[in-house]
Design an enzyme around this catalytic site. Structure first.
Site, PDB file in Angstrom:
ATOM      1  N   HIS A  57       1.021  -1.243   0.264  1.00 38.42           N
ATOM      2  CA  HIS A  57       0.180  -0.130   0.046  1.00 38.42           C
ATOM      3  C   HIS A  57       0.709   1.228   0.086  1.00 38.42           C
ATOM      4  CE1 HIS A  57      -3.688   2.305   1.105  1.00 38.42           C
ATOM      5  NE2 HIS A  57      -2.775   3.047   1.524  1.00 38.42           N
ATOM      6  N   GLU A 110       1.377   3.877  -3.253  1.00 39.89           N
ATOM      7  CA  GLU A 110       0.844   5.130  -3.294  1.00 39.89           C
ATOM      8  C   GLU A 110       1.983   6.344  -3.331  1.00 39.89           C
ATOM      9  OE1 GLU A 110      -2.025   6.446  -2.753  1.00 39.89           O
ATOM     10  OE2 GLU A 110      -2.906   4.612  -2.757  1.00 39.89           O
ATOM     11  N   LYS A 115       2.987   6.167  -7.183  1.00 35.71           N
ATOM     12  CA  LYS A 115       2.053   7.062  -7.889  1.00 35.71           C
ATOM     13  C   LYS A 115       2.176   8.441  -7.881  1.00 35.71           C
ATOM     14  CE  LYS A 115      -1.762   5.491  -6.168  1.00 35.71           C
ATOM     15  NZ  LYS A 115      -3.222   5.258  -5.733  1.00 35.71           N
ATOM     16  N   ASN A 116       2.737   9.018  -6.393  1.00 35.52           N
ATOM     17  CA  ASN A 116       2.679  10.367  -6.410  1.00 35.52           C
ATOM     18  C   ASN A 116       4.172  10.688  -7.239  1.00 35.52           C
ATOM     19  OD1 ASN A 116       0.589  10.688  -4.573  1.00 35.52           O
ATOM     20  ND2 ASN A 116       1.785  10.882  -2.817  1.00 35.52           N
TER      21      ASN A 116
HETATM   22  P1  ADP Z   1      -3.195  12.676  -3.734  1.00 43.29           P
HETATM   23  O1  ADP Z   1      -2.055  11.847  -4.590  1.00 43.29           O
HETATM   24  O2  ADP Z   1      -4.769  11.962  -4.153  1.00 43.29           O
HETATM   25  O3  ADP Z   1      -3.398  14.096  -4.338  1.00 43.29           O
HETATM   26  P2  ADP Z   1      -1.541  12.437  -1.556  1.00 43.29           P
HETATM   27  O4  ADP Z   1      -1.801  12.435   0.001  1.00 43.29           O
HETATM   28  O5  ADP Z   1      -0.872  11.080  -2.075  1.00 43.29           O
HETATM   29  O6  ADP Z   1      -2.978  12.419  -2.473  1.00 43.29           O
HETATM   30  O7  ADP Z   1      -0.733  13.528  -1.994  1.00 43.29           O
HETATM   31  C1  ADP Z   1      -1.143  14.910  -1.648  1.00 43.29           C
HETATM   32  C2  ADP Z   1      -0.500  16.057  -2.584  1.00 43.29           C
HETATM   33  O8  ADP Z   1       0.881  16.273  -2.330  1.00 43.29           O
HETATM   34  C3  ADP Z   1      -0.581  15.764  -4.200  1.00 43.29           C
HETATM   35  O9  ADP Z   1      -1.958  16.029  -4.556  1.00 43.29           O
HETATM   36  C4  ADP Z   1       0.378  16.636  -4.460  1.00 43.29           C
HETATM   37  O10 ADP Z   1       0.165  17.890  -4.736  1.00 43.29           O
HETATM   38  C5  ADP Z   1       1.536  16.431  -3.454  1.00 43.29           C
HETATM   39  N1  ADP Z   1       2.391  15.499  -3.783  1.00 43.29           N
HETATM   40  C6  ADP Z   1       2.782  14.277  -3.173  1.00 43.29           C
HETATM   41  N2  ADP Z   1       3.735  13.536  -3.520  1.00 43.29           N
HETATM   42  C7  ADP Z   1       4.641  14.617  -4.450  1.00 43.29           C
HETATM   43  C8  ADP Z   1       5.683  14.546  -5.141  1.00 43.29           C
HETATM   44  N3  ADP Z   1       6.287  13.389  -5.143  1.00 43.29           N
HETATM   45  N4  ADP Z   1       5.941  15.518  -5.728  1.00 43.29           N
HETATM   46  C9  ADP Z   1       5.142  16.647  -5.908  1.00 43.29           C
HETATM   47  N5  ADP Z   1       3.977  16.627  -5.084  1.00 43.29           N
HETATM   48  C10 ADP Z   1       3.831  15.725  -4.492  1.00 43.29           C
HETATM   49 MG    MG Z   2      -1.317  10.340  -4.017  1.00 42.79          MG
END
Ligand code: ADP
Ligand code: MG
Length: 422
Positions: free
Chosen positions: A291, A295, A298-299
């Site tokens: 998990h 996650e 994907k980010n």
């Molecule tokens: P989601 O992916 O559904 O938006 P997350 O909790 O995974 O929710 O991430 C929240 C926000 O944090 C993202 O929408 C993005 O703006 C920012 N973020 C997370 N990881 C990254 C990354 N590796 N690089 C840039 N921004 C990031």
């Molecule tokens: Mg995310």
């Protein structure tokens, strides 16, 4: 609709006065090796006390939320599920145990207490009349095995174990849509308040609430798996004593890349370079690990694709580096996706904060965990951090705006840290 009767409400209040009892990963593994019907029965008794206590704490909290959040229809729904499961659990033993089994349960308690309790141990009255120290010190320790080995277990014990397992499976299923329904409740609250800010009280509540949910589902999932009989090699219930990190990471990479390419319609998305010793194994719950990795990947994939655009021929690769220390296993995921502005960094840990187009809340997504297709729920980071912390690890994020982001996932190797019990 389900209603909480005044008697049940009193009972819940009473159970909520008892402390929750944490179980470490190591304890779960020790307890779950070669369980007999007797040990499974004993575990069901532990859960018959521990789960209602944990559920009662949650009902109480759901009733006492700040700013009238408790009055939101979706929050009330969730509270009723907790109360209903509480009721199912507390009523089960008296309904389903035969008189002979009740006697046996009592004598098993005496036997193990005599063997395992230190002298002068405090005798706290437990809701079911059991001894508190006995419950904590004994019910999940390997000492059971010696106390109960070689006994013949009556057939009605087997039946009881089976029925109990079915009952907690139904409880687990009832709570599948909890995360989306609570999220719905927060939306109702925001609309009522006409504000988009979710204040720190609410964030802290969600952290506690979801952390507790992870713990409850871990205990239930483990019990169900143990009752289903011997599982795969190197597994004790849902815990894998030899979780291979390189394999798990590769699987997460493949899944995340697939989703990413599908979502953006790419022929070839960013590459992920994996640096990990092939034979690195440790004790963990694979579903939690996958998990988190999924996650985080994907980010990073999303950040890189959005930074370079969908027409890019060659994206800068994402690096997934695994370090093996004595105390912990550290995983760093580095991307060149442009990072996050410094002012935005605290926000990424708040629930429902997302810079992606918001996804519709769909309870069917919310099976056992909260898995959004690509992004848009804003639950990826905060929930992954809870999973990491649940077994004594942590998750950190460092951004260099204009360049990229590093996330550090620390996983405890010692595995004897106590469950956090909000
Ligand atoms: P989601 O992916 O559904 O938006 P997350 O909790 O995974 O929710 O991430 C929240 C926000 O944090 C993202 O929408 C993005 O703006 C920012 N973020 C997370 N990881 C990254 C990354 N590796 N690089 C840039 N921004 C990031
Ligand atoms: Mg995310």
């Amino acid at each position: 609709m389900y209603r909480i009767s005044p008697q049940l409400s009193e009972k819940i209040k009473h159970f909520a006065t008892f402390p929750q009892t944490g179980v470490s990963l190591r304890q779960m593994v020790m307890f779950g090796q070669n369980p007999t019907q007797g040990t499974l029965f004993k575990a069901s008794q532990f859960l018959s006390e521990e789960l209602p206590i944990r559920l009662a704490h949650r009902v109480k909290e759901l009733e006492e939320l700040p700013h009238n959040l408790s009055d939101m229809p979706s929050i009330i729904r969730v509270k009723n599920w907790y109360a209903q499961s509480f009721q199912d659990l507390v009523e089960f033993p008296s309904k389903e145990m035969t008189p002979a089994l009740k006697d046996l349960a009592k004598s098993m308690n005496r036997q193990t207490e005599m063997q395992a309790l230190p002298e002068n141990s405090p005798n706290l009255a437990m809701p079911n009349g059991n001894n508190h120290t006995g419950r904590k010190g004994v019910s999940l320790s390997h000492r059971y095995h010696s106390a109960m080995d070689g006994q013949e277990w009556p057939g009605d014990m087997h039946t009881y174990n089976e029925k109990f397992t079915k009952m907690i499976e139904a409880v687990k299923r009832r709570h599948d849509p909890v995360v989306t329904t609570v999220a719905q409740g927060i939306l109702e609250f925001k609309q009522a308040k006409r504000s988009h800010l979710v204040d720190t009280d609410v964030q802290a509540f969600l952290d506690r609430f979801y952390m507790s949910r992870i713990g409850i589902r871990m205990l239930i999932g483990q019990h169900i798996a143990l009752n289903k009989g011997p599982s795969r090699k190197d597994y004790v219930g849902i815990i894998c004593t030899k979780t291979n990190l390189a394999d798990m990471a590769q699987e997460a990479i493949d899944n995340a890349k697939f989703i990413c390419e599908d979502y953006y319609g790419l022929f070839r998305g960013p590459e992920v370079h994996l640096h990990c010793k092939k034979d690195l194994e440790f004790m963990y719950v694979p579903s939690h690990l996958s998990h988190m990795l999924f996650e985080l990947l994907k980010n990073s994939l999303r950040a890189v694709v959005e930074q370079y655009g969908t027409e890019c021929d060659e994206y800068p690769p994402i690096k997934l580096i695994v370090a093996q220390g004595k105390e912990d296993i550290a995983i760093k995921i580095s991307d060149e996706g442009g990072g996050i502005p410094r002012s935005g960094v605290p926000l990424v840990w708040t629930y429902m904060y997302t810079t992606a187009p918001s996804q519709h809340l769909d309870p069917t997504f919310d099976k056992s965990d909260f898995k959004a297709p690509m992004a848009g729920f804003g639950y990826g980071l905060p929930i992954s951090r809870l999973y990491a912390r649940y077994f004594g690890g942590d998750l950190k994020l460092i951004s260099m705006e204009g360049y990229g982001t590093d996330v550090y996932l620390h996983l405890n190797r010692i595995s004897n840290s106590d469950e956090p019990l909000p």
